[in-house]
Scaffold this active site. Structure first.
Site, PDB file in Angstrom:
ATOM      1  N   ARG A 123     -12.387  10.098 -12.590  1.00  0.00           N
ATOM      2  CA  ARG A 123     -12.447  10.974 -11.412  1.00  0.00           C
ATOM      3  C   ARG A 123     -11.115  11.681 -11.171  1.00  0.00           C
ATOM      4  O   ARG A 123     -11.066  12.777 -10.638  1.00  0.00           O
ATOM      5  CB  ARG A 123     -12.756  10.147 -10.146  1.00  0.00           C
ATOM      6  CG  ARG A 123     -14.131   9.569 -10.045  1.00  0.00           C
ATOM      7  CD  ARG A 123     -14.284   8.776  -8.741  1.00  0.00           C
ATOM      8  NE  ARG A 123     -13.469   7.554  -8.718  1.00  0.00           N
ATOM      9  CZ  ARG A 123     -13.845   6.384  -9.215  1.00  0.00           C
ATOM     10  NH1 ARG A 123     -15.031   6.267  -9.752  1.00  0.00           N
ATOM     11  NH2 ARG A 123     -13.046   5.322  -9.164  1.00  0.00           N
TER      12      ARG A 123
ATOM     13  N   CYS B 251      -0.852  -9.967  -0.771  1.00  0.00           N
ATOM     14  CA  CYS B 251       0.156  -9.372   0.117  1.00  0.00           C
ATOM     15  C   CYS B 251       0.612 -10.332   1.218  1.00  0.00           C
ATOM     16  O   CYS B 251       1.807 -10.410   1.531  1.00  0.00           O
ATOM     17  CB  CYS B 251      -0.401  -8.088   0.718  1.00  0.00           C
ATOM     18  SG  CYS B 251      -2.123  -8.221   1.213  1.00  0.00           S
TER      19      CYS B 251
ATOM     20  N   GLN C  44      -3.896  -7.902   9.646  1.00  0.00           N
ATOM     21  CA  GLN C  44      -3.724  -7.184   8.392  1.00  0.00           C
ATOM     22  C   GLN C  44      -4.143  -5.712   8.472  1.00  0.00           C
ATOM     23  O   GLN C  44      -5.204  -5.373   9.007  1.00  0.00           O
ATOM     24  CB  GLN C  44      -4.504  -7.903   7.277  1.00  0.00           C
ATOM     25  CG  GLN C  44      -3.932  -9.284   7.016  1.00  0.00           C
ATOM     26  CD  GLN C  44      -4.610 -10.035   5.890  1.00  0.00           C
ATOM     27  OE1 GLN C  44      -4.920 -11.209   6.040  1.00  0.00           O
ATOM     28  NE2 GLN C  44      -4.821  -9.391   4.760  1.00  0.00           N
TER      29      GLN C  44
ATOM     30  N   SER D  57      -4.241  -0.735   4.682  1.00  0.00           N
ATOM     31  CA  SER D  57      -3.768  -0.483   3.309  1.00  0.00           C
ATOM     32  C   SER D  57      -4.188  -1.588   2.348  1.00  0.00           C
ATOM     33  O   SER D  57      -4.386  -1.319   1.166  1.00  0.00           O
ATOM     34  CB  SER D  57      -2.249  -0.327   3.294  1.00  0.00           C
ATOM     35  OG  SER D  57      -1.636  -1.472   3.849  1.00  0.00           O
TER      36      SER D  57
ATOM     37  N   HIS E  19       1.437  -5.466   7.427  1.00  0.00           N
ATOM     38  CA  HIS E  19       0.765  -6.674   7.904  1.00  0.00           C
ATOM     39  C   HIS E  19       1.696  -7.432   8.857  1.00  0.00           C
ATOM     40  O   HIS E  19       2.917  -7.439   8.674  1.00  0.00           O
ATOM     41  CB  HIS E  19       0.485  -7.638   6.743  1.00  0.00           C
ATOM     42  CG  HIS E  19      -0.643  -7.222   5.837  1.00  0.00           C
ATOM     43  ND1 HIS E  19      -1.441  -6.131   6.053  1.00  0.00           N
ATOM     44  CD2 HIS E  19      -1.103  -7.809   4.699  1.00  0.00           C
ATOM     45  CE1 HIS E  19      -2.349  -6.051   5.080  1.00  0.00           C
ATOM     46  NE2 HIS E  19      -2.152  -7.054   4.240  1.00  0.00           N
TER      47      HIS E  19
ATOM     48  N   GLN F 235       2.758  -4.007   3.706  1.00  0.00           N
ATOM     49  CA  GLN F 235       1.783  -4.508   2.719  1.00  0.00           C
ATOM     50  C   GLN F 235       1.908  -3.759   1.403  1.00  0.00           C
ATOM     51  O   GLN F 235       1.752  -4.345   0.332  1.00  0.00           O
ATOM     52  CB  GLN F 235       0.364  -4.342   3.303  1.00  0.00           C
ATOM     53  CG  GLN F 235      -0.755  -4.940   2.471  1.00  0.00           C
ATOM     54  CD  GLN F 235      -1.260  -4.012   1.388  1.00  0.00           C
ATOM     55  OE1 GLN F 235      -1.213  -2.801   1.523  1.00  0.00           O
ATOM     56  NE2 GLN F 235      -1.741  -4.589   0.297  1.00  0.00           N
TER      57      GLN F 235
HETATM   58  P1  A2P Z   1      -9.299   6.708  -8.820  1.00  0.00           P
HETATM   59  O1  A2P Z   1      -8.436   7.303  -7.751  1.00  0.00           O
HETATM   60  O2  A2P Z   1      -9.458   7.621  -9.997  1.00  0.00           O
HETATM   61  O3  A2P Z   1     -10.598   6.160  -8.313  1.00  0.00           O
HETATM   62  P2  A2P Z   1      -7.161   1.838  -3.950  1.00  0.00           P
HETATM   63  O4  A2P Z   1      -6.824   0.371  -4.036  1.00  0.00           O
HETATM   64  O5  A2P Z   1      -6.231   2.596  -3.074  1.00  0.00           O
HETATM   65  O6  A2P Z   1      -8.607   2.046  -3.620  1.00  0.00           O
HETATM   66  O7  A2P Z   1      -6.934   2.433  -5.431  1.00  0.00           O
HETATM   67  C1  A2P Z   1      -7.609   1.963  -6.563  1.00  0.00           C
HETATM   68  C2  A2P Z   1      -7.008   2.559  -7.819  1.00  0.00           C
HETATM   69  O8  A2P Z   1      -7.728   2.035  -8.934  1.00  0.00           O
HETATM   70  C3  A2P Z   1      -7.123   4.068  -7.901  1.00  0.00           C
HETATM   71  O9  A2P Z   1      -6.018   4.612  -8.571  1.00  0.00           O
HETATM   72  C4  A2P Z   1      -8.375   4.246  -8.733  1.00  0.00           C
HETATM   73  O10 A2P Z   1      -8.447   5.449  -9.418  1.00  0.00           O
HETATM   74  C5  A2P Z   1      -8.199   3.126  -9.712  1.00  0.00           C
HETATM   75  N1  A2P Z   1      -9.466   2.812 -10.366  1.00  0.00           N
HETATM   76  C6  A2P Z   1     -10.635   2.479  -9.782  1.00  0.00           C
HETATM   77  N2  A2P Z   1     -11.614   2.324 -10.720  1.00  0.00           N
HETATM   78  C7  A2P Z   1     -11.019   2.571 -11.924  1.00  0.00           C
HETATM   79  C8  A2P Z   1     -11.486   2.596 -13.279  1.00  0.00           C
HETATM   80  N3  A2P Z   1     -12.756   2.324 -13.582  1.00  0.00           N
HETATM   81  N4  A2P Z   1     -10.588   2.905 -14.250  1.00  0.00           N
HETATM   82  C9  A2P Z   1      -9.308   3.174 -13.940  1.00  0.00           C
HETATM   83  N5  A2P Z   1      -8.800   3.176 -12.682  1.00  0.00           N
HETATM   84  C10 A2P Z   1      -9.658   2.889 -11.690  1.00  0.00           C
END
Ligand code: A2P
Length: 352
Positions: free
Chosen positions: A55, A144, A171, A174, A258, A333
């Protein structure tokens, strides 16, 4: 593609032997802070790879005045990588950490995937740096709450062994990721505008509300997954596997720091004055404990700060023996609870 950081400065020329670092989950709440910490701390780098889901492929993130392209995480993402900072959830860590290690990288993992694996050190550098000596390619970054709490608990425990800990946490959003932070912003705006808002990320209305932590609840014990992690990891970091710990974890409508109320019982009477002196001398802690102005640790003052704030240091009136103290702690956090601790671990790897 590996982004080579090129700036014709002496500092960068001196970094020829510096590591190539990958951030897995670079677009997430913690991932963005990992980037900021690497930049703010002048972490020596030969190259930087930003990885996320497909994405985000092609998105540009700023680092040291350059825009670096985010790539899709794949099995070959770790070729040439020396240190991989993972922050994309346990599923991704379980699936890709071994791949990264096979490619020659050391993994610092911010998820819960390996934290209780006896072959994986669980490290808070101020507390148990020595455990880092015995890793097999993966190092776990703690939960955290456990990271923030142990910064305050460890110096007390070292001076006077702890006998029991009771905690209640407050908490921030974030901890549930960037989408939960956005839900807090949007639901608050909707509430103030008198509009209805259907929760999408968290299970309950978040604006002007608080609720028991959103982790799944164990039907037998009644404890949720977050509470179980806090107990197990705090014991492991303090190297006190039998230490009785009780905790109630609550999600509050705060964006990123937190807070926690800690009641700690010692083997002997410890005065608030002595505890204050111990905490004031400990690394990464700032005592905020002004009774005259009623000024104690607050998430608003802990946000964006590397130090953990500790205050409200007083004898617990609930323990007639006088051996218990009550404290209030606040820590960012995203920093000490996640990105900063991971970057500190990476810095220790460079020194070995
Ligand atoms: P993406 O932004 O492309 O979805 P948070 O904890 O803030 O929700 O962030 C989760 C992180 O993990 C984001 O950078 C997200 O990317 C990444 N992520 C989630 N699913 C996948 C995946 N299948 N492969 C690689 N990175 C992922």
């Amino acid at each position: 593609m590996l982004t080579t950081l090129e700036e014709p400065t002496e500092a960068h020329q001196a970094q020829a032997g510096a590591p190539v670092v990958a951030i897995v989950g670079a677009t997430g709440a913690v991932g963005i802070e990992l980037l900021r910490c690497l930049e703010a701390r002048g972490f020596p780098l030969r190259g930087l790879k930003l990885l996320a889901s497909e994405r985000s492929a092609g998105r540009m993130l700023p680092f040291k005045g350059q825009d670096i392209r985010v790539e899709t995480l794949t099995e070959t993402s770790f070729d040439g990588v020396d240190i991989a900072l993972f922050s994309a959830g346990s599923g991704i860590s379980k699936r890709y950490a071994a791949t990264a290690v096979r490619a020659g990288a050391v993994v610092v993992d911010n998820s819960s995937a390996f934290r209780m694996d006896p072959d994986v050190p669980l490290v808070v550098p101020e507390v148990n740096a020595a455990t880092l000596r015995h890793h097999h390619g993966i190092i776990a970054n703690p939960n955290c709450v456990a990271a923030i709490a142990t910064v305050a608990l460890a110096p007390l425990h070292q001076a006077h062994p702890l006998r029991r800990i009771s905690m209640a946490t407050y908490q921030a959003a974030s901890g549930a990721g960037a989408a939960a932070m956005e839900e807090l912003r949007q639901s608050t705006a909707a509430f103030l505008a008198g509009q209805t808002y259907e929760p999408k990320v968290l299970p309950h209305p978040y604006a002007f509300n608080l609720f028991s932590h959103n982790a799944d609840v164990d039907p037998d014990s009644g404890y949720n997954g977050e509470e179980l992690k806090v107990v197990a990891e705090t014991r492991r970091i303090l190297d006190a596997d039998q230490l009785p710990i009780g905790v109630t974890c609550i999600r509050v409508p705060v964006l990123r720091a937190h807070a926690m109320a800690l009641t700690v019982e010692f083997d002997e009477i410890v005065s608030p004055a002595e505890a204050r002196a111990i905490l004031a001398a400990a690394p990464s802690l700032r005592v905020v404990d002004d009774r005259t102005t009623n000024h104690f640790p607050m998430p608003s003052e802990a946000s964006g700060q590397d130090d953990v704030l500790v205050g409200r240091i007083r004898t617990d009136s609930g323990d007639p023996s006088g051996r218990s103290l009550a404290l209030f702690v606040a820590g960012d956090q995203l920093l000490k609870g996640a990105a900063l601790n991971a970057v500190q671990i990476a810095e220790m790897l460079l020194r070995r």
